[in-house]
Design an enzyme around this catalytic site. Structure first.
Site, PDB file in Angstrom:
ATOM      1  N   THR A 130       0.884  -1.102  -0.011  1.00  0.00           N
ATOM      2  CA  THR A 130      -0.147   0.045  -0.028  1.00  0.00           C
ATOM      3  C   THR A 130       0.770   1.188   0.158  1.00  0.00           C
ATOM      4  OG1 THR A 130      -1.704   1.425   1.311  1.00  0.00           O
ATOM      5  CG2 THR A 130      -0.308  -0.183   2.504  1.00  0.00           C
ATOM      6  N   ASP A 131       0.414   2.359  -0.411  1.00  0.00           N
ATOM      7  CA  ASP A 131       1.049   3.716  -0.412  1.00  0.00           C
ATOM      8  C   ASP A 131       1.162   4.095   1.151  1.00  0.00           C
ATOM      9  OD1 ASP A 131      -1.707   4.559  -0.187  1.00  0.00           O
ATOM     10  OD2 ASP A 131      -1.478   5.862  -1.746  1.00  0.00           O
ATOM     11  N   GLU A 132       0.125   3.685   1.826  1.00  0.00           N
ATOM     12  CA  GLU A 132       0.258   4.042   3.374  1.00  0.00           C
ATOM     13  C   GLU A 132       1.612   3.968   4.031  1.00  0.00           C
ATOM     14  OE1 GLU A 132      -3.296   3.461   5.495  1.00  0.00           O
ATOM     15  OE2 GLU A 132      -4.500   2.706   3.694  1.00  0.00           O
ATOM     16  N   TYR A 155      -1.610  -0.346  10.956  1.00  0.00           N
ATOM     17  CA  TYR A 155      -1.799  -0.892   9.721  1.00  0.00           C
ATOM     18  C   TYR A 155      -0.604  -0.873   8.782  1.00  0.00           C
ATOM     19  CZ  TYR A 155      -3.067  -1.644   4.936  1.00  0.00           C
ATOM     20  OH  TYR A 155      -3.043  -1.608   3.548  1.00  0.00           O
ATOM     21  N   LYS A 159       2.323  -3.285   7.109  1.00  0.00           N
ATOM     22  CA  LYS A 159       2.661  -3.404   5.976  1.00  0.00           C
ATOM     23  C   LYS A 159       4.167  -3.126   5.440  1.00  0.00           C
ATOM     24  CE  LYS A 159       0.514  -4.730   2.902  1.00  0.00           C
ATOM     25  NZ  LYS A 159       0.257  -6.104   2.640  1.00  0.00           N
TER      26      LYS A 159
END
Length: 347
Positions: A130-132, A155, A159
């Protein structure tokens, strides 16, 4: 190819499974069937001779070894993950166990299989992230593949850790890996706890449409079927050891997005009085809510020739149509744990 897809009964994973089968690949769908999984997501391919299902947890090394040997996949597409930020705030332990320990066990099972079979040159381990993991942006700038990691939630931290593990297994053991980091997905079969389905389904039930804070948080929105197309392309043509950012080139604030959904619903299923936008309600913000995400897609565009096929307005219209036509699918999920409840409010 014969693909081992983890999390193939989830939102993005099932889109990958459906597209891969449609393109003639064989697929082994490995899924633990946790709260967000739905076998109906892959019902249209379940009888295809190229499809197989394995009910297993990526933390279970014995099960992983059995599955690798039974099916001898050409590639792994690793999508299985806990992914809801609000749930990670309330219960981070599950995210650590699945996203970090699970990825470790999968990497080790894949490496052992790869070594046992003579380290085939065409084997691939594609890790989908994810870009998060990059944290938050101000009003300007975009995430590139070289952006420093700066996760802000349990989260995104889990990741980020899984991304680092995948890169380490490539550098240390030579496992042939590819990574991709995507922006916010939306589309058919989206589990009804994320923003887009929450807004659509609350509107249809004449419930308040909750928006965190003042709605100014910006995301880049990627239609899930475009994402599945990009993932298969990265797997087939991406350079080993490299990462690819996959974005929708559709930045919108949460408030803009919700107003767009309301306008689409006003046209397709008008209320008796007023607009669905009248139901918008601003609620207490999420702790540590990142202000803005934006992806620079230059690498995947220049190296692989990929761009998204739909605008966010087109994709949202398709998504609304899908939910209007598939009430049986989402009604069946309304009683699952946490659906419809406000999560992620702990300081």
């Amino acid at each position: 190819m014969k693909l081992l897809v983890t999390g193939g009964c989830g939102f993005i994973g099932s889109a990958v499974v459906r597209l891969a089968i449609a393109r003639g690949h064989a697929v082994i769908n490995l899924d633990a069937l946790t709260y967000a999984a739905c076998p109906d997501n892959v019902a249209e391919v379940a009888e295809d001779p190229g499809y197989a299902f394995e009910h297993a947890d990526i933390r279970d090394r014995v099960a992983l070894d059995r599955i690798f040997e039974a099916h001898t996949p050409d590639a792994v597409m690793h999508l299985a993950a806990e992914s809801h930020v609000d749930r990670s705030i309330d219960g981070p332990g599950t995210f650590i166990e699945t996203n970090i320990t699970g990825t470790y066990q999968l990497l080790e099972a894949a490496r052992a299989f790869w070594v046992r079979h003579g380290k085939p040159e065409d084997f691939r381990f594609h890790h989908i992230s994810t870009d998060e993991v990059f944290g938050t942006l101000g009003a300007e700038g975009q995430f590139t593949e070289d952006t420093r990691y700066d996760p802000r939630s349990p989260y995104s931290a889990s990741k980020a850790a899984s991304d680092h593990l995948v890169r380490a297994w490539n550098e240390t053991y030579g496992l042939p890996v590819i990574l991709s980091n995507c922006s916010n997905n939306y589309g058919p079969f989206h589990f009804p706890e994320k923003l887009v389905p929450v807004i659509i389904l609350n509107a249809l039930d004449e419930k308040p449409l909750p928006i965190y804070g003042d709605g100014s948080n910006v995301r880049d929105w990627l239609y899930v079927e475009d994402h599945a197309d990009a993932l298969l392309l990265v797997l087939e043509k991406g350079k080993l050891g490299r990462s690819y950012n996959i974005g929708g080139e559709n930045e919108r604030s949460n408030l803009e997005l919700v107003r767009t959904i309301c306008a689409i619903l006003d046209e397709k299923r008008p209320r008796d009085e007023g607009s669905y936008a009248d139901l918008i309600e601003f609620v207490a913000d999420r702790p540590g809510h990142d202000a803005r995400y934006a992806i620079d897609p230059e690498r995947i565009r220049e190296e692989l020739g990929w761009r998204p096929s739909v605008t966010v307005e087109e994709g949202l219209a398709r998504t609304v149509d899908w939910y209007l036509m598939n009430e049986g699918w989402w009604r069946a999920l309304q009683d699952r744990d946490g659906v419809g409840a406000r999560l992620g409010v702990r300081p």
